[in-house]
Design a protein around this motif. Structure first.
Motif, PDB file in Angstrom:
ATOM      1  N   ARG A  66       0.827  -1.205   0.000  1.00  0.00           N
ATOM      2  CA  ARG A  66       0.000   0.000   0.000  1.00  0.00           C
ATOM      3  C   ARG A  66       0.861   1.255   0.000  1.00  0.00           C
ATOM      4  O   ARG A  66       1.845   1.354   0.738  1.00  0.00           O
ATOM      5  CB  ARG A  66      -0.964   0.005   1.181  1.00  0.00           C
ATOM      6  CG  ARG A  66      -0.323  -0.198   2.518  1.00  0.00           C
ATOM      7  CD  ARG A  66      -1.295  -0.006   3.645  1.00  0.00           C
ATOM      8  NE  ARG A  66      -0.578   0.281   4.859  1.00  0.00           N
ATOM      9  CZ  ARG A  66      -0.349  -0.619   5.802  1.00  0.00           C
ATOM     10  NH1 ARG A  66      -0.777  -1.845   5.675  1.00  0.00           N
ATOM     11  NH2 ARG A  66       0.326  -0.279   6.883  1.00  0.00           N
ATOM     12  N   PHE A  67       0.437   2.179  -0.864  1.00  0.00           N
ATOM     13  CA  PHE A  67       1.080   3.496  -0.836  1.00  0.00           C
ATOM     14  C   PHE A  67      -0.019   4.515  -0.600  1.00  0.00           C
ATOM     15  O   PHE A  67      -0.836   4.286   0.272  1.00  0.00           O
ATOM     16  CB  PHE A  67       1.895   3.720  -2.115  1.00  0.00           C
ATOM     17  CG  PHE A  67       3.074   4.619  -1.868  1.00  0.00           C
ATOM     18  CD1 PHE A  67       4.025   4.300  -0.926  1.00  0.00           C
ATOM     19  CD2 PHE A  67       3.209   5.805  -2.555  1.00  0.00           C
ATOM     20  CE1 PHE A  67       5.100   5.148  -0.660  1.00  0.00           C
ATOM     21  CE2 PHE A  67       4.282   6.663  -2.305  1.00  0.00           C
ATOM     22  CZ  PHE A  67       5.229   6.329  -1.350  1.00  0.00           C
ATOM     23  N   VAL A  68      -0.101   5.599  -1.340  1.00  0.00           N
ATOM     24  CA  VAL A  68      -1.163   6.569  -1.005  1.00  0.00           C
ATOM     25  C   VAL A  68      -2.518   6.071  -1.536  1.00  0.00           C
ATOM     26  O   VAL A  68      -2.563   5.285  -2.475  1.00  0.00           O
ATOM     27  CB  VAL A  68      -0.843   7.975  -1.551  1.00  0.00           C
ATOM     28  CG1 VAL A  68       0.408   8.531  -0.937  1.00  0.00           C
ATOM     29  CG2 VAL A  68      -0.777   7.980  -3.048  1.00  0.00           C
ATOM     30  N   PRO A  69      -3.598   6.553  -0.951  1.00  0.00           N
ATOM     31  CA  PRO A  69      -4.914   6.041  -1.364  1.00  0.00           C
ATOM     32  C   PRO A  69      -5.380   6.633  -2.708  1.00  0.00           C
ATOM     33  O   PRO A  69      -4.862   7.649  -3.160  1.00  0.00           O
ATOM     34  CB  PRO A  69      -5.841   6.529  -0.243  1.00  0.00           C
ATOM     35  CG  PRO A  69      -4.981   7.117   0.805  1.00  0.00           C
ATOM     36  CD  PRO A  69      -3.691   7.480   0.182  1.00  0.00           C
ATOM     37  N   PHE A  70      -6.356   5.959  -3.303  1.00  0.00           N
ATOM     38  CA  PHE A  70      -7.059   6.534  -4.453  1.00  0.00           C
ATOM     39  C   PHE A  70      -8.555   6.291  -4.270  1.00  0.00           C
ATOM     40  O   PHE A  70      -8.963   5.450  -3.466  1.00  0.00           O
ATOM     41  CB  PHE A  70      -6.543   5.949  -5.779  1.00  0.00           C
ATOM     42  CG  PHE A  70      -6.853   4.498  -6.015  1.00  0.00           C
ATOM     43  CD1 PHE A  70      -5.994   3.504  -5.572  1.00  0.00           C
ATOM     44  CD2 PHE A  70      -8.001   4.129  -6.691  1.00  0.00           C
ATOM     45  CE1 PHE A  70      -6.279   2.168  -5.799  1.00  0.00           C
ATOM     46  CE2 PHE A  70      -8.293   2.787  -6.929  1.00  0.00           C
ATOM     47  CZ  PHE A  70      -7.424   1.805  -6.471  1.00  0.00           C
ATOM     48  N   LEU A  71      -9.344   7.037  -5.020  1.00  0.00           N
ATOM     49  CA  LEU A  71     -10.798   6.893  -4.930  1.00  0.00           C
ATOM     50  C   LEU A  71     -11.306   6.036  -6.073  1.00  0.00           C
ATOM     51  O   LEU A  71     -10.929   6.251  -7.228  1.00  0.00           O
ATOM     52  CB  LEU A  71     -11.472   8.269  -4.994  1.00  0.00           C
ATOM     53  CG  LEU A  71     -11.205   9.197  -3.804  1.00  0.00           C
ATOM     54  CD1 LEU A  71     -11.797  10.578  -4.049  1.00  0.00           C
ATOM     55  CD2 LEU A  71     -11.777   8.607  -2.511  1.00  0.00           C
ATOM     56  N   VAL A  72     -12.152   5.080  -5.756  1.00  0.00           N
ATOM     57  CA  VAL A  72     -12.689   4.175  -6.780  1.00  0.00           C
ATOM     58  C   VAL A  72     -13.779   4.895  -7.580  1.00  0.00           C
ATOM     59  O   VAL A  72     -14.651   5.561  -7.014  1.00  0.00           O
ATOM     60  CB  VAL A  72     -13.261   2.900  -6.141  1.00  0.00           C
ATOM     61  CG1 VAL A  72     -13.852   1.986  -7.204  1.00  0.00           C
ATOM     62  CG2 VAL A  72     -12.192   2.177  -5.351  1.00  0.00           C
ATOM     63  N   VAL A  73     -13.667   4.744  -8.896  1.00  0.00           N
ATOM     64  CA  VAL A  73     -14.599   5.398  -9.814  1.00  0.00           C
ATOM     65  C   VAL A  73     -15.143   4.309 -10.743  1.00  0.00           C
ATOM     66  O   VAL A  73     -14.416   3.385 -11.118  1.00  0.00           O
ATOM     67  CB  VAL A  73     -13.823   6.457 -10.652  1.00  0.00           C
ATOM     68  CG1 VAL A  73     -14.728   7.098 -11.687  1.00  0.00           C
ATOM     69  CG2 VAL A  73     -13.200   7.512  -9.754  1.00  0.00           C
ATOM     70  N   ASN A  74     -16.416   4.414 -11.104  1.00  0.00           N
ATOM     71  CA  ASN A  74     -16.966   3.468 -12.081  1.00  0.00           C
ATOM     72  C   ASN A  74     -16.161   3.524 -13.375  1.00  0.00           C
ATOM     73  O   ASN A  74     -15.727   4.602 -13.793  1.00  0.00           O
ATOM     74  CB  ASN A  74     -18.416   3.833 -12.423  1.00  0.00           C
ATOM     75  CG  ASN A  74     -19.392   3.288 -11.409  1.00  0.00           C
ATOM     76  OD1 ASN A  74     -19.079   2.362 -10.665  1.00  0.00           O
ATOM     77  ND2 ASN A  74     -20.579   3.858 -11.369  1.00  0.00           N
ATOM     78  N   ASP A  75     -16.029   2.397 -14.019  1.00  0.00           N
ATOM     79  CA  ASP A  75     -15.357   2.387 -15.322  1.00  0.00           C
ATOM     80  C   ASP A  75     -16.180   3.166 -16.348  1.00  0.00           C
ATOM     81  O   ASP A  75     -17.381   3.344 -16.185  1.00  0.00           O
ATOM     82  CB  ASP A  75     -15.179   0.941 -15.789  1.00  0.00           C
ATOM     83  CG  ASP A  75     -14.039   0.270 -15.061  1.00  0.00           C
ATOM     84  OD1 ASP A  75     -12.888   0.599 -15.346  1.00  0.00           O
ATOM     85  OD2 ASP A  75     -14.303  -0.576 -14.188  1.00  0.00           O
ATOM     86  N   TRP A  86     -17.425   6.308  -6.088  1.00  0.00           N
ATOM     87  CA  TRP A  86     -18.186   5.495  -5.143  1.00  0.00           C
ATOM     88  C   TRP A  86     -18.337   6.208  -3.797  1.00  0.00           C
ATOM     89  O   TRP A  86     -19.132   5.803  -2.962  1.00  0.00           O
ATOM     90  CB  TRP A  86     -17.485   4.149  -4.911  1.00  0.00           C
ATOM     91  CG  TRP A  86     -17.572   3.203  -6.065  1.00  0.00           C
ATOM     92  CD1 TRP A  86     -17.868   3.515  -7.368  1.00  0.00           C
ATOM     93  CD2 TRP A  86     -17.389   1.789  -6.020  1.00  0.00           C
ATOM     94  NE1 TRP A  86     -17.857   2.394  -8.135  1.00  0.00           N
ATOM     95  CE2 TRP A  86     -17.564   1.308  -7.335  1.00  0.00           C
ATOM     96  CE3 TRP A  86     -17.074   0.886  -5.016  1.00  0.00           C
ATOM     97  CZ2 TRP A  86     -17.436  -0.043  -7.662  1.00  0.00           C
ATOM     98  CZ3 TRP A  86     -16.946  -0.461  -5.333  1.00  0.00           C
ATOM     99  CH2 TRP A  86     -17.130  -0.916  -6.646  1.00  0.00           C
ATOM    100  N   CYS A  87     -17.543   7.211  -3.585  1.00  0.00           N
ATOM    101  CA  CYS A  87     -17.531   7.918  -2.303  1.00  0.00           C
ATOM    102  C   CYS A  87     -18.883   8.585  -2.049  1.00  0.00           C
ATOM    103  O   CYS A  87     -19.477   9.170  -2.948  1.00  0.00           O
ATOM    104  CB  CYS A  87     -16.421   8.960  -2.321  1.00  0.00           C
ATOM    105  SG  CYS A  87     -16.393   9.980  -0.846  1.00  0.00           S
ATOM    106  N   THR A  88     -19.341   8.485  -0.809  1.00  0.00           N
ATOM    107  CA  THR A  88     -20.616   9.103  -0.432  1.00  0.00           C
ATOM    108  C   THR A  88     -20.378  10.320   0.474  1.00  0.00           C
ATOM    109  O   THR A  88     -21.325  10.841   1.057  1.00  0.00           O
ATOM    110  CB  THR A  88     -21.487   8.094   0.341  1.00  0.00           C
ATOM    111  OG1 THR A  88     -20.777   7.736   1.537  1.00  0.00           O
ATOM    112  CG2 THR A  88     -21.769   6.853  -0.475  1.00  0.00           C
ATOM    113  N   ALA A  89     -19.140  10.718   0.592  1.00  0.00           N
ATOM    114  CA  ALA A  89     -18.773  11.872   1.435  1.00  0.00           C
ATOM    115  C   ALA A  89     -19.210  11.691   2.886  1.00  0.00           C
ATOM    116  O   ALA A  89     -19.558  12.660   3.548  1.00  0.00           O
ATOM    117  CB  ALA A  89     -19.347  13.164   0.844  1.00  0.00           C
TER     118      ALA A  89
END
Ligand code: SF4
Ligand code: SF4
Length: 203
Positions: A66-75, A86-89
């Motif tokens: 693991r390094f820095v995080p990323f946010l998952v996005v729909n393809d 996918w983030c709901t804040a």
């Protein structure tokens, strides 16, 4: 026996030293000049000590790296919501982040002004991030993941190292590529959760 552990440790060191030369003799130049040799040096079965010619050569990192995080996005080819984060804040990741390097601004409905479960802005200061993975562990929506990309150094600390949503977003297919086992486990867990929810609604 007193000192046995020390002798065992020395034995391991000696074995590695000897293997370094025997492997070089066995492979010859092929160890450093062919794809086969590189694969061998990367494999868990490799023996002896060797040099990795970084940055020309890069060792594959394990799935749990693991390094820095990323946010998952729909393809982009997602049928209903291509490119949707996918983030709901919900803010849980920002709360649990030990060095407090995540900032989120929740989006709002343009007509009513009411908050909606989606981020308008999302920043992570990757210089402060200590790569602990808490954000990914605690996210209830599988929306933030730990990346494998470790070549992030640059001379521009201010703008280049505070990642915004655009820089943080990566498609689900990327996550499935770098962590196939984990991604599949999560998919199955999400499916099981959906089925359980549907069953509860039917009752
Ligand atoms: S915990 Fe997950 S869903 Fe909640 S704000 Fe963080 S990334 Fe978004
Ligand atoms: S990996 Fe750890 S330090 Fe980095 S953003 Fe996530 S919780 Fe914060």
């Amino acid at each position: 026996m007193y000192g046995l552990g020390i002798l065992q440790g020395l034995g391991v060191t000696l074995k590695r030293l000897v293997e370094t030369y025997t492997e070089d003799l066995k492979w010859g130049l092929k160890r450093y000049t062919t794809d086969e040799g590189f694969s061998n040096r990367q494999s868990p079965d490799t023996a002896g000590i060797f040099t990795v010619q970084y940055p020309e050569e890069k060792l594959a990192v394990p799935e749990r790296f693991r390094f820095v995080p990323f946010l998952v996005v729909n393809d982009d080819d997602h049928p209903e919501e291509p490119g949707k984060y996918w983030c709901t804040a919900c803010g849980i990741c920002a709360k649990v982040c030990p060095p407090q390097c995540i900032w989120i601004l929740r989006d709002s409905d343009p007509e009513t002004g009411r908050p909606v479960p989606y981020p308008a802005k999302f920043w992570i200061d990757i210089d402060i991030c200590m790569n602990c993975g808490f954000c990914a562990e605690f996210c209830p929506f599988d929306a933030i993941k730990m990346d494998h990309d470790y070549e992030l150094a640059s001379y521009d600390r201010t703008s280049a190292h505070v990642y915004d949503m655009e820089k943080l977003g990566k498609p689900l297919s990327y996550w499935q590529t770098i962590a196939p086992t984990r991604a599949e486990e999560e998919r199955l867990a999400r499916e099981a959760g959906e089925l359980a929810k549907a069953a509860r609604r039917r009752r």
